[in-house]
Design a protein around this motif. Structure first.
Motif, short mmCIF file in Angstrom:
data_model
loop_
_atom_site.label_atom_id
_atom_site.label_comp_id
_atom_site.label_asym_id
_atom_site.label_seq_id
_atom_site.Cartn_x
_atom_site.Cartn_y
_atom_site.Cartn_z
N PHE A 159 0.86 -1.22 -0.04
CA PHE A 159 -0.06 0.00 -0.01
C PHE A 159 0.93 1.28 0.05
CE2 PHE A 159 -3.75 2.54 0.77
CZ PHE A 159 -3.30 3.59 1.62
N LEU A 160 2.00 1.24 0.82
CA LEU A 160 2.70 2.42 0.99
C LEU A 160 3.47 2.70 -0.18
CD1 LEU A 160 3.96 2.03 4.73
CD2 LEU A 160 2.44 3.82 3.87
N LEU A 161 3.80 1.41 -0.96
CA LEU A 161 4.62 1.64 -2.11
C LEU A 161 3.94 2.07 -3.41
CD1 LEU A 161 7.61 0.79 -2.32
CD2 LEU A 161 6.96 -1.31 -3.50
N LEU A 162 2.61 1.83 -3.39
CA LEU A 162 1.88 2.43 -4.47
C LEU A 162 1.43 3.81 -4.27
CD1 LEU A 162 -0.70 -0.64 -4.89
CD2 LEU A 162 1.20 0.19 -6.53
N VAL A 163 1.20 4.16 -2.82
CA VAL A 163 0.97 5.67 -2.67
C VAL A 163 2.35 6.43 -3.27
CG1 VAL A 163 0.54 7.29 -1.08
CG2 VAL A 163 -0.71 5.36 -0.90
N LEU A 164 3.28 5.80 -2.64
CA LEU A 164 4.57 6.51 -3.00
C LEU A 164 4.79 6.65 -4.58
CD1 LEU A 164 7.17 7.33 -1.86
CD2 LEU A 164 7.97 5.10 -2.15
N GLU A 165 4.25 5.88 -5.28
CA GLU A 165 4.27 5.81 -6.77
C GLU A 165 3.38 7.00 -7.00
OE1 GLU A 165 3.52 2.32 -9.09
OE2 GLU A 165 4.61 3.40 -11.04
N THR A 166 2.13 6.98 -6.67
CA THR A 166 1.60 8.17 -7.03
C THR A 166 2.33 9.35 -6.74
OG1 THR A 166 -0.50 7.08 -6.55
CG2 THR A 166 -0.80 9.25 -6.81
N GLY A 167 2.81 9.55 -5.54
CA GLY A 167 3.54 10.93 -5.41
C GLY A 167 4.56 11.28 -6.28
N VAL A 168 5.24 10.27 -6.41
CA VAL A 168 6.56 10.52 -7.22
C VAL A 168 5.85 10.84 -8.72
CG1 VAL A 168 8.21 9.23 -8.55
CG2 VAL A 168 8.13 9.09 -6.12
N ASN A 169 5.15 9.91 -9.32
CA ASN A 169 4.78 10.29 -10.76
C ASN A 169 3.85 11.55 -10.85
OD1 ASN A 169 5.69 7.94 -11.54
ND2 ASN A 169 3.67 7.12 -11.89
N GLY A 170 3.29 11.87 -9.73
CA GLY A 170 2.60 13.29 -9.70
C GLY A 170 3.58 14.38 -9.75
N GLN A 178 4.86 16.30 -1.14
CA GLN A 178 4.71 15.50 0.15
C GLN A 178 4.07 14.20 0.42
OE1 GLN A 178 6.12 17.84 1.74
NE2 GLN A 178 4.94 18.30 3.54
N MET A 179 3.68 13.94 -0.81
CA MET A 179 2.86 12.56 -0.75
C MET A 179 3.89 11.61 -0.75
SD MET A 179 0.02 11.03 -3.22
CE MET A 179 -1.33 12.40 -3.31
#
Lengths: 102, 506, 647
Positions: free
Chosen positions: B133-144, B159-160
């Motif tokens: 879960f944390l890894l996927l949220v991290l990907e959102t932040g990075v891609n964003g 921040q994400m």
């Protein structure tokens, strides 16, 4: 600038610091939650101050709106936090959150 | 005629491609993460299902990224796949996404590396649901961060990526994970504070109240203000890069994080800093940035040299990899400071190459540490006999880190040196000294770890397994592909770099 | 007749007789063989070796065709391809950034390429037998193919960029060859050392690329050749370019002071060492100088640098060779002498002769190493002091080594004589007593060094050692003998053109503006006499195995260790870099980390408080910290308000 605004902002910052201190320096879950409430409301005070003293003049009610929003969030967070504190108490017979666990 | 021109493009005439691709790239991981919460994770079968689901999600993102890359050249306009939706009109912030030749390769890199990270996460035994879960949220932040063209959005995505990474290190890391995690968070928060300050000053000082990067580009600030804002942005991004003297968080985090997380940290997260400097400081505030570029060059050269020398006596194999990555990012900073088109092309190529190389080094280091039970190089030796494939792969990784011809980093380093030299006659040779020391450090690790006689206690280690081999060879193939056919990347990068520079200077 | 046939064929970039097309094949065949082996036959020794040899043989055929064409009609053709190209948005010459690669077929490339590929083929045939009982044979052949490909790439490079590319590959191939027996600590260390020195050369070449591109916006050799004299760059700038190119060449060709990797190359298996020294990394550097000669030609200081450095390296190399106890190291140091002589020749303007020296010296050098391999294997020792008396037992090898020594020393009519005498005649023509003296000294001492090797191995009594039965020595046979004999034959005839022509031996390797040096009888006689005298002196000195006087032992030791230069480097690196590295580590842990930890520990209450912090009550620290934060916050708000208010 506006002396009144400065004063209220300083008070808000002080309140925020108190809340942060309570959050960081206390072991008890309940006291930490109280600290978070201080922080929320310090922020709300800052918003209202700006709304009152004219910087957000175009949207004067926006500051108050945000304050209400922040207050609602604070209450929600308090509810969840107190529920978790209750669980912690049930588990460990104390409200200390920094017990030696991994 | 380059090989790239020989490949037929998807369409004959530019056809507007659907504009949801960037949003998909950014939000699909978050949606997948939300969906992940509904999976039970009590039995091993259920956990396997969770892992497969995550692999599917990241592969979907990768498919999007590759598809976007393929159609990238057909996009007209400065930013491809641009999306603008109104979000907070009251403050002047809109949901504005866009990719150009600077961010597209990094998006592709991120997509690839997250797939590799999830694939190599099969070792995480406890709480895989939270971890993924944390890894996927991290990907959102990075891609964003890579995709956003609105400062506020940029900040939010920035921040994400802080909190998931902190939690990943603190919860799943090695022995000194808490120390490393807190250090990571401290530096990250400091950088974020400066970032926010810079954004706010820019917002309030602009005649038009907007957060939009493209719109704010045409705004002219008074010189002192522009310099202040540029400096604040620079420090915020430099903390992430990481430069001296604030790089220790990265080394510690890389050593303590679990291998897939370290892969993302070294491969993608630090590229956020480089991307930020190129996008904002060079692209938007070039004149102001140029005023203090002398200081930036000094910082860059010191970073390159200091970390290279530090890598020599380093005993921990993971930290050696960390120092080498920081040394490369120092080169990227030098290129950004020189603001020469050739050098900037090289900087982006090096960032992509270094991302892949760092990932490879991290995976191999983790494999070695796991087998020998220690990360101390002094305790190793002669392991090529037991880990033949591992030795070959580590040699390749070392060569890639050195910038060996035929592998991805070579062109990046070459372009940076050739491009930065005209404007910085003294700094560039010093940076090359750093490259030499890095070469020495890496080849010494090969000798100390793999050559010579094998100590008794490691007599029974086994070679790389199938999954590890698949991951590392996959990364290696990408490195070789980029090294042999750099035109794949270059053609798309160059046009954007030139327009970024000319926009910034004008 | 074949030549006339080839000469009659139409020439041009697109027709089938084109030398560039053939050169491309020559270059790519070893690579294709390598890829096939890696992909398909990596488990089978025989098939891999067969593929390797067959493809190398095909490449030899291409090389022969190319040189036939070049001898008949010298052409300078190139077939460039764009590696990378993009627009830089700048104006004028820098508007387009292009990196080119491809093949360049001219007499220089053809000659050296031929040497490379033929030596590679013979080395592979030798290795087939020599390494057959080892593990890692397939790996060895793969690395040999890679080294061949890299060296051919260097010879066929048409731009500085491509040269840089292939220089890097030569670095890697040398590393892998020297470190082939990686289980030995010395071999691993020697490989690492060779790698680092080679990388120094590569980085120097990268610096040259950056500087040359900065000044000329051009990297292609042929295009640049006409531009050096344009006056665009000051003599100082040209000299800097020459220095950088020289450093790159010196690192690869073991010129002083970057020679320290050469003795370590003796750790490589004999066939690998043969390739490295005769037609591999060691000649790369000389080739680079020859290829970029246009640059040196316009920079007199650059030429002087070549001459001085070459001369010093040559003298040091042969001197040190006289004091080596290890057989392969002794040969390695004579290589250093030879390479120095080549660089010196190029420095004094004997362009064709210098390149010819490269060509003629490849054969005896390779033969020496291959023979050394056989000798070491049979005698089970590498130390010259433990050898002797092999003439009785290994007569065939002895004859071959004798030919190699004679060819390497410069005794007529063997190969290197024809190049050495042209170098000498150029020195005489220049009226430079220093050059003449150096060349004479190098020839003399080189002859002694080589003969010393022969004498210590073959003459005298077989040394008695424990657990060693001299009766079990067998002479070289089979493929090993075949490969070595071929090399011996070539060593004899390689200079033959010089004999027939009585002019500059490689008349077709010319450099515009450098007059052909005809070899005068005086020079030829001088060289011949010096070489013969040196041989005789060497035989006399060493066949008798006179013990070294006690007073000279320290000298002997110092010279044997290469005047401890290698140790000095190592000490410097260890004594300087490592403490700095550790100091950096200390600074980071204590100071930088300490500062950040102060903040995080006080805020986080987790992790171990450091040092004095444990004594401080964390609460007091926090109170102080937050009081500071409040004050700071207040100040910030006031100031921010002022700033924003002024907008």
């Amino acid at each position: 600038m506006n002396a009144g605004l400065n004063l209220i902002l300083t008070a808000s910052a002080a309140l925020f610091a108190v809340g942060a201190f309570a959050l960081v320096a206390r072991r008890s879950a309940v006291l930490m939650l109280i600290g978070t409430q201080f922080m929320f409301f310090a922020g709300s005070i800052a918003f209202v101050a700006f709304a009152r003293f004219g910087l957000g003049a175009a949207h004067a009610s926006a500051g108050a709106a945000v304050a209400i929003f922040a207050g609602a969030t604070a209450v929600a967070e308090l509810a969840v936090g107190l529920a978790m504190a209750a669980l912690i108490y049930r588990e460990h017979r104390s409200l200390a959150v920094d017990a030696d666990r991994g | 005629m380059t090989l790239l021109q020989a490949i037929p493009t998807t369409t004959a005439a530019p056809v507007p491609l659907p504009t949801l691709l960037l949003s998909a790239l950014v939000w699909v991981p978050a949606l997948a993460a939300l969906g992940l919460l509904f999976f039970p994770s009590r039995t091993e079968v259920q956990r396997q299902r969770i892992r497969s689901y995550s692999i599917a999600a990241t592969t979907l993102v990768l498919a999007f990224a590759v598809f976007m890359w393929y159609g990238f050249r057909d996009q007209s306009g400065t930013y491809a796949y641009e999306e603008t939706r109104s979000w907070l009109p009251a403050v002047g912030s809109s949901y504005h996404l866009g990719a150009d030749g600077v961010s597209m390769p990094l998006l592709l890199l991120s997509a690839f590396l997250f797939v590799f990270a999830v694939l190599s996460s099969s070792r995480v035994r406890e709480q895989p649901k939270e971890y993924l879960f944390l890894l996927l949220v991290l990907e959102t932040g990075v891609n964003g961060v890579f995709a956003s063209l609105d400062y506020l959005l940029f900040f939010l995505f920035w921040q994400m990526q802080a909190v998931p990474m902190f939690l990943l290190i603190a919860r799943f890391g090695g022995q000194r994970r808490l120390h490393a995690a807190w250090k990571f968070l401290a530096v990250d928060i400091a950088g974020s504070a400066l970032l926010l300050l810079a954004i706010l000053i820019l917002y309030f000082k602009a005649p038009v109240r907007t957060f939009d990067i493209v719109a704010l580009h045409d705004v002219v600030l008074p010189a002192a203000m522009a310099t202040l804002v540029a400096w604040l942005f620079f420090v915020a991004f430099a903390l992430k890069l990481p430069v001296l003297p604030f790089h220790t968080w990265f080394i510690d985090s890389l050593a303590e994080a679990p291998a897939p997380v370290a892969l993302i940290l070294g491969g993608v997260l630090v590229k956020l800093g480089g991307y930020g400097i190129i996008r904002v400081d060079v692209g938007e505030f070039q004149v102001a940035f140029h005023k203090f570029s002398g200081a930036v060059v000094v910082i860059a050269v010191v970073t390159v040299l200091w970390t290279a020398i530090a890598a020599l006596a380093q005993d921990d194999i993971r930290r050696v990899a960390g120092y080498v990555v920081v040394s490369h990012m120092g080169l990227v900073l030098l290129a950004a400071a020189s603001a020469a088109p050739v050098a900037l092309n090289g900087a982006i190529v090096l960032m992509v190459a270094d991302g892949l190389t760092a990932a490879l080094l991290v995976l191999l280091a983790a494999a070695i540490v796991e087998r020998t039970g220690t990360s101390s190089i002094r305790a190793m030796g002669g392991m090529a006999g037991r880990m033949g494939k591992g030795a070959v792969l580590w040699i390749f990784a070392a060569l890639a880190a050195i910038g060996f011809p035929g592998l991805a980093g070579f062109l990046g380093q070459l372009l940076i040196v050739v491009g930065a030299y005209p404007s910085h006659r003294i700094a560039t040779p010093l940076a090359m000294l750093g490259m030499l020391v890095v070469a020495g450090a890496m080849i010494l690790t090969v000798q100390r770890i793999f050559f010579g006689a094998i100590p008794e206690r490691h007599g029974r280690i086994r070679d790389l397994g199938t999954l590890e081999l698949a991951n590392t060879i996959g990364l290696l193939s990408l490195i070789v592909l980029l090294g042999v056919l750099p035109a794949i990347l270059m053609d798309s990068i160059n046009f954007s770099v030139i327009s970024l520079l000319s926009r910034g200077a004008g | 007749m074949t030549l006339t046939l080839l000469a009659a064929a139409p020439k041009g970039p697109l027709d089938t007789w084109s030398p560039t097309l053939l050169a491309q094949f020559e270059l790519l065949l070893p690579l294709i063989a390598l890829l096939i082996i890696l992909a398909f036959t990596i488990d089978s020794r025989r098939v891999s070796a067969a593929i390797s040899i067959i493809f190398t043989l095909a490449s030899v055929v291409c090389a022969l065709l190319v040189i036939a064409i070049e001898v008949a009609h010298p052409v300078h053709l190139e077939r460039p391809a764009t590696f990378l190209q993009f627009f830089t948005g700048q104006s004028g010459g820098a508007s387009e950034f292009t990196l080119q690669w491809g093949v360049l077929a001219d007499p220089l490339a053809a000659t050296v390429g031929l040497a490379v590929i033929v030596v590679s083929l013979l080395v592979q045939v030798y290795a087939l037998s020599f390494m057959r009982r080892e593990d890692g044979v397939v790996r060895f052949f793969c690395v040999l193919l890679f080294a061949t490909f890299a060296m051919l790439g260097v010879t066929l490079s048409l731009s500085y960029f491509e040269m840089l590319l292939f220089f890097g590959m030569v670095t890697l191939s040398t590393y892998l060859l020297i470190g082939h027996w990686w289980q030995r600590e010395e071999a691993a260390a020697a490989a690492t050392r060779a790698f680092i020195i080679s990388v120094i050369g590569d980085l120097a070449l990268l610096a040259a690329v950056a500087y040359i591109y900065f000044r000329f916006n051009e990297l292609n050799f042929q295009t640049l050749a006409g531009q050096y004299t344009g006056g665009r760059v000051s003599p100082n700038g040209l000299f800097i370019m020459a220095i950088l190119v020289f450093i790159a060449a010196a690192a690869k060709s073991a010129q002083f002071p970057l020679h320290v990797w050469l003795p370590g190359s003796a750790q490589a298996p004999a066939p690998a060492a043969a390739l490295i020294h005769s037609a591999g990394s060691a000649v790369c550097g000389v080739y680079l100088i020859a290829r970029t000669y246009a640059l040196f030609h316009v920079s007199p200081r650059g030429l002087a640098l070549l001459a001085i450095a070459g001369g010093v390296s040559a003298v040091l190399g042969v001197l040190w060779a006289l004091f080596q106890d290890n057989l392969k190291r002794a040969i390695a140091y004579t290589t250093m002498g030879e390479l120095g002589l080549m660089v010196l020749a190029l420095g004094i303007g004997a362009y064709g002769a210098g390149v010819f020296e490269l060509f003629t010296n490849a054969w005896p050098k390779a033969l020496l190493f291959l023979g050394a391999g056989v000798i070491i294997r049979e005698l089970r020792t590498e130390r010259l002091s433990e050898m002797g008396g092999l003439w009785r037992r290994m007569r065939f090898t002895g004859w071959l080594m004798l030919i190699a020594v004679a060819a390497g020393a410069g005794i007529p009519p063997f190969s290197t004589f024809w190049s050495k005498d042209t170098i000498m005649s150029k020195a005489l023509a220049l009226d430079s007593p220093l050059a003449v003296a150096v060349i004479a000294a190098v020839t003399f001492l080189g002859a002694i060094a080589l003969v010393r090797i022969f004498a210590l191995v073959f003459t005298g009594e077989t040394a008695r050692r424990r657990r060693f039965e001299p009766e079990r020595i067998r002479d070289a046979g089979g493929r090993i003998a075949f490969a070595m004999s071929l090399l011996a034959i070539i060593s004899v005839v390689a200079g033959i053109r010089g004999f027939r022509g009585r002019t500059d031996p490689i008349g077709f390797i010319t450099f515009p503006g450098v007059p052909l040096a005809n070899s005068h009888f005086m020079a030829a006689a001088a060289v011949a006499i010096i070489a013969v005298v040196g041989t005789v002196v060497g035989l006399v000195l060493y066949a008798r195995r006179l013990p070294v006087p006690a007073a000279l032992r320290p000298v002997r030791r110092a010279m044997g260790e290469g005047l401890f230069i290698d140790r000095a480097y190592q000490l410097g690196a260890v004594a300087v870099l490592l403490p700095v590295s550790r100091a950096i580590g200390w600074v980071e842990t204590r100071i930088v980390d300490g500062a950040i930890d102060l903040v995080t520990d006080s805020v986080a209450f987790v992790g171990q408080p450091r040092g004095w912090l444990a004594q401080v009550r964390a609460r007091q620290l926090l109170i102080g910290l937050f009081a500071g934060v409040v004050a700071l916050g207040a100040v910030t708000i006031v100031l921010a308000g002022r700033v924003i208010g002024k907008s």
